[in-house]
Enzyme design. Structure first.
Site, short mmCIF file in Angstrom:
data_model
loop_
_atom_site.label_atom_id
_atom_site.label_comp_id
_atom_site.label_asym_id
_atom_site.label_seq_id
_atom_site.Cartn_x
_atom_site.Cartn_y
_atom_site.Cartn_z
N CYS A 47 0.89 -1.17 0.00
CA CYS A 47 0.00 0.00 0.00
C CYS A 47 0.93 1.22 0.00
O CYS A 47 2.12 1.09 -0.28
CB CYS A 47 -0.99 -0.02 1.17
C1 RB5 Z 1 -3.93 5.28 0.56
O1 RB5 Z 1 -3.93 6.60 0.19
C2 RB5 Z 1 -3.01 5.02 1.73
O2 RB5 Z 1 -3.56 5.49 2.89
C3 RB5 Z 1 -2.73 3.53 1.82
O3 RB5 Z 1 -2.19 3.10 0.62
C4 RB5 Z 1 -1.76 3.07 2.87
O4 RB5 Z 1 -0.62 3.88 2.90
C5 RB5 Z 1 -2.28 2.84 4.21
O5 RB5 Z 1 -1.53 2.45 5.11
#
Ligand code: RB5
Length: 151
Positions: free
Chosen positions: A66
């Site tokens: 993420c």
């Molecule tokens: C998405 O914008 C972001 O919050 C997600 O990808 C991640 O970093 C969450 O931990």
């Protein structure tokens, strides 16, 4: 080794490159999505199915990306049988498997570069859990806690 990979929009670009690199190295990579770049998507929608596949033994290990890697690791660790960690250094990538039997590596697509990510992934994939008594004992304590909590 059969691997699973998942990412939200924060990790999508890195995921696509990693799939190509891992496939070139002969790994069978199952892509749990997202299959397109969608800036409004949510990491649990991709990370939880990957984590469940690991827990069911459908894939041996996983990589979840993420933006920071934090959300992915929080989500994945809710699935029983999954031992996920956010790792951006080489040492933890192999020691996390050797000592802690880590089976899901989380990365931050907005944090780490492709070359470092690739090296860290190969450290993770080449490492084996030692089954040393002290490590089994520690993991056993976590399992006991989970069992008690779910009673
Ligand atoms: C998405 O914008 C972001 O919050 C997600 O990808 C991640 O970093 C969450 O931990």
């Amino acid at each position: 080794m059969k691997l699973g990979i998942a990412a939200d929009h924060g990790g999508y670009a890195l995921k696509q490159i990693l799939i190509e690199r891992l496939s070139q190295k002969g790994f069978q990579v199952i892509d749990f999505g997202n299959h397109t770049l969608d800036v409004d998507d949510d990491y649990p929608d991709y990370v939880l199915p990957l984590a469940q596949a690991i827990a069911r033994g459908e894939v041996e290990r996983g990589i979840a990306v993420c933006g920071s890697g934090v959300g992915a690791s929080i989500a994945a660790n809710k699935v029983l049988g999954v031992r996920a960690a956010l790792v951006h250094d080489h040492f933890s990538a192999h020691q996390g498997v050797e000592d802690d039997d880590m089976n899901l590596l989380c990365l931050g697509g907005r944090i780490i570069g492709i070359e470092t990510a690739t090296e860290i992934i190969f450290e993770f994939l080449n490492a084996k859990f030692t089954h040393a008594e002290r490590h089994l004992r520690r993991l056993g304590k976590i399992e006991l806690y989970i069992a008690a909590e779910r009673k």
